[in-house]
Design an enzyme around this catalytic site. Structure first.
Site, mmCIF file in Angstrom:
data_model
loop_
_atom_site.group_PDB
_atom_site.id
_atom_site.type_symbol
_atom_site.label_atom_id
_atom_site.label_comp_id
_atom_site.label_asym_id
_atom_site.label_seq_id
_atom_site.Cartn_x
_atom_site.Cartn_y
_atom_site.Cartn_z
ATOM 1 N N TYR A 109 0.849 -1.206 0.000
ATOM 2 C CA TYR A 109 0.000 0.000 0.000
ATOM 3 C C TYR A 109 0.872 1.238 0.000
ATOM 4 O O TYR A 109 1.838 1.329 0.772
ATOM 5 C CB TYR A 109 -0.899 -0.002 1.241
ATOM 6 C CG TYR A 109 -1.740 1.256 1.344
ATOM 7 C CD1 TYR A 109 -3.034 1.278 0.839
ATOM 8 C CD2 TYR A 109 -1.231 2.417 1.917
ATOM 9 C CE1 TYR A 109 -3.809 2.426 0.906
ATOM 10 C CE2 TYR A 109 -2.001 3.580 1.983
ATOM 11 C CZ TYR A 109 -3.282 3.569 1.477
ATOM 12 O OH TYR A 109 -4.038 4.712 1.546
ATOM 13 N N GLU A 197 -3.606 7.450 -4.294
ATOM 14 C CA GLU A 197 -3.584 6.196 -3.528
ATOM 15 C C GLU A 197 -3.338 5.036 -4.479
ATOM 16 O O GLU A 197 -4.097 4.825 -5.419
ATOM 17 C CB GLU A 197 -4.911 5.992 -2.782
ATOM 18 C CG GLU A 197 -4.876 4.773 -1.867
ATOM 19 C CD GLU A 197 -6.199 4.534 -1.145
ATOM 20 O OE1 GLU A 197 -7.240 4.420 -1.834
ATOM 21 O OE2 GLU A 197 -6.186 4.473 0.089
#
Ligand code: GDP
Ligand code: MN
Length: 388
Positions: A109, A197
């Protein structure tokens, strides 16, 4: 403003961040056609909506043949995709993205955002890719690295090493990580992003870093200097009432309650929402008509509030500073003539030209419940909606 995944990936590519090759399609045939330009044995068909969690809702499918691409595209296009992020009403899929499939060894992530507390651009990295970062933060916060970049010195090589260490990337992968961080930082600043993101960022089986998913948001107040980005606005992905409101420069956000609010000033709008909650009900919207609203703007604001079927009552709360109370009163009267209000209406006016405003309303023949102050107004609208 947000972008679709395929648009975000084009920007990533432009700034040198690694992505798989892919093509966007609006028909099953176009999706099948994409194969001609792709060079792998597996493909991913991905529904393009402005919401994540698509995998969980059937909006991300790994396939091997052209026929499968066609049939998955056929299934997704026109479907209402419900994911944990769309709400129960889901989103209509109008485009699919067909991408070269990536052989995944690890899912990570990585995101960037503006940290408002310290006024800097911040990075968030975690080894727990492909999951909701909120869940990771709640359950295993030690697996998340966050830091912000000092704008005076800018991004430094040690930032890249920091992320690489947190993501357990070594050797050439750590080098790739450094390059990726630099590319993202450049993109973030150049385009006035508010969020990037990458979830997941993956390590492929042949040790390459790749941005497998991409969510990108931009600062609306900076869009005037990014015509290329502003052109990508997809109003299908926005609430129709919010789109309408933005045409009239009204700050409107739809909410889930049933008391419509028309207020001037963001602070007053927040306290109006709070006091409605205090007296036991929920606001249907946030609406700030702004300081210099005209009669037309107020009329439109009314129409927008009334277009929400959940609205069972309206509370108008105006403090006339720059805004004059008589203008608001004229707007209310005009709106009442154009639309059937049909729900209880409580009006609280205070400030510039308040007497004139009250006179206009009193003489209008409209069924208006007048209130003296914020508390009185909240009590009256809640009572009216509850039929008391
Ligand atoms: P999201 O569900 O909307 O966040 O969509 P993503 O693009 O993040 O995809 C969801 C999941 O599908 C990822 O976490 C991966 O596990 C999987 N996935 C997506 N693309 C590929 C791919 O090219 N290869 C493989 N093996 N899995 C993929
Ligand atoms: Mn994702």
């Amino acid at each position: 403003m947000n972008l679709h995944e395929y648009e975000a990936k084009a920007l990533l590519k432009e700034f040198g961040a690694p992505t798989a090759n892919g093509h966007v399609a609006t028909t099953p045939d176009e999706a099948a056609e994409a194969v001609k330009h792709l060079d792998t044995g597996t493909y991913v068909v991905k529904a393009q909506i402005h919401a994540g969690g698509r995998g969980k809702g059937g909006g991300v499918k790994l396939v091997k043949t052209v026929d499968e691409i066609r049939s998955e595209a056929d299934r997704m296009l026109g479907m209402t995709l419900v994911t944990p992020q769309t709400g129960p009403e889901g989103r209509l899929v109008r485009k699919v993205y067909v991408e070269e499939g990536s052989p995944i060894a690890r899912e990570l992530y990585l995101s960037m955002l503006v940290d408002r507390a310290d006024g800097r651009v911040a990075f968030v990295a975690s080894t727990e890719g492909g999951m909701d970062i909120e869940t990771v933060a709640a359950e295993t916060p030690e697996k998340i690295l966050t830091f912000s970049v000092d704008p005076a010195s800018g991004l430094q090589p040690f930032h890249g090493r920091k992320v690489a260490a947190a993501l357990k990337l070594e050797g050439d992968l750590a080098k790739q990580c450094g390059k990726l961080i630099a590319a993202l930082y450049k993109l973030f600043l150049a385009k006035d992003c508010s969020l990037i993101e990458i979830n997941p960022l993956v390590v492929t089986e042949d040790d390459q870093l790749r941005c497998l998913d991409a969510k990108m948001s931009f600062d609306d107040n900076a869009l005037f200097r990014h015509k290329d980005i502003a052109e990508l606005r997809d109003i299908h992905e926005e609430d129709p009432a919010e789109v309408e409101a933005s045409k009239y420069d009204l700050s409107y956000v739809k909410l889930d309650g049933d008391i419509g609010c028309m207020v001037n000033g963001a602070g007053l709008a927040m306290s109006t929402m709070d006091i409605i909650k205090l007296y036991g009900r929920e606001p249907a919207n946030f609406l700030d008509v702004g300081g210099g609203a005209t009669k037309e703007k107020v009329t439109e604001a009314f129409k927008i509030i009334l277009s929400d079927e959940n609205v069972k009552g309206i509370l108008v709360n105006i403090f006339g500073g720059i805004m004059r109370c008589d203008v608001i009163a004229e707007g209310i009267i005009a709106a009442a003539k154009e639309t059937n209000i049909g729900v209880p209406l409580v009006v609280r006016l205070e400030g510039t030209n308040v007497e004139k405003g009250k006179e206009l309303l009193a003489g209008s023949g409209l069924d208006i419940i007048a209130a003296d102050d914020l508390e009185d107004a909240a009590k009256k609208i809640v009572a009216a909606v509850e039929g008391k």
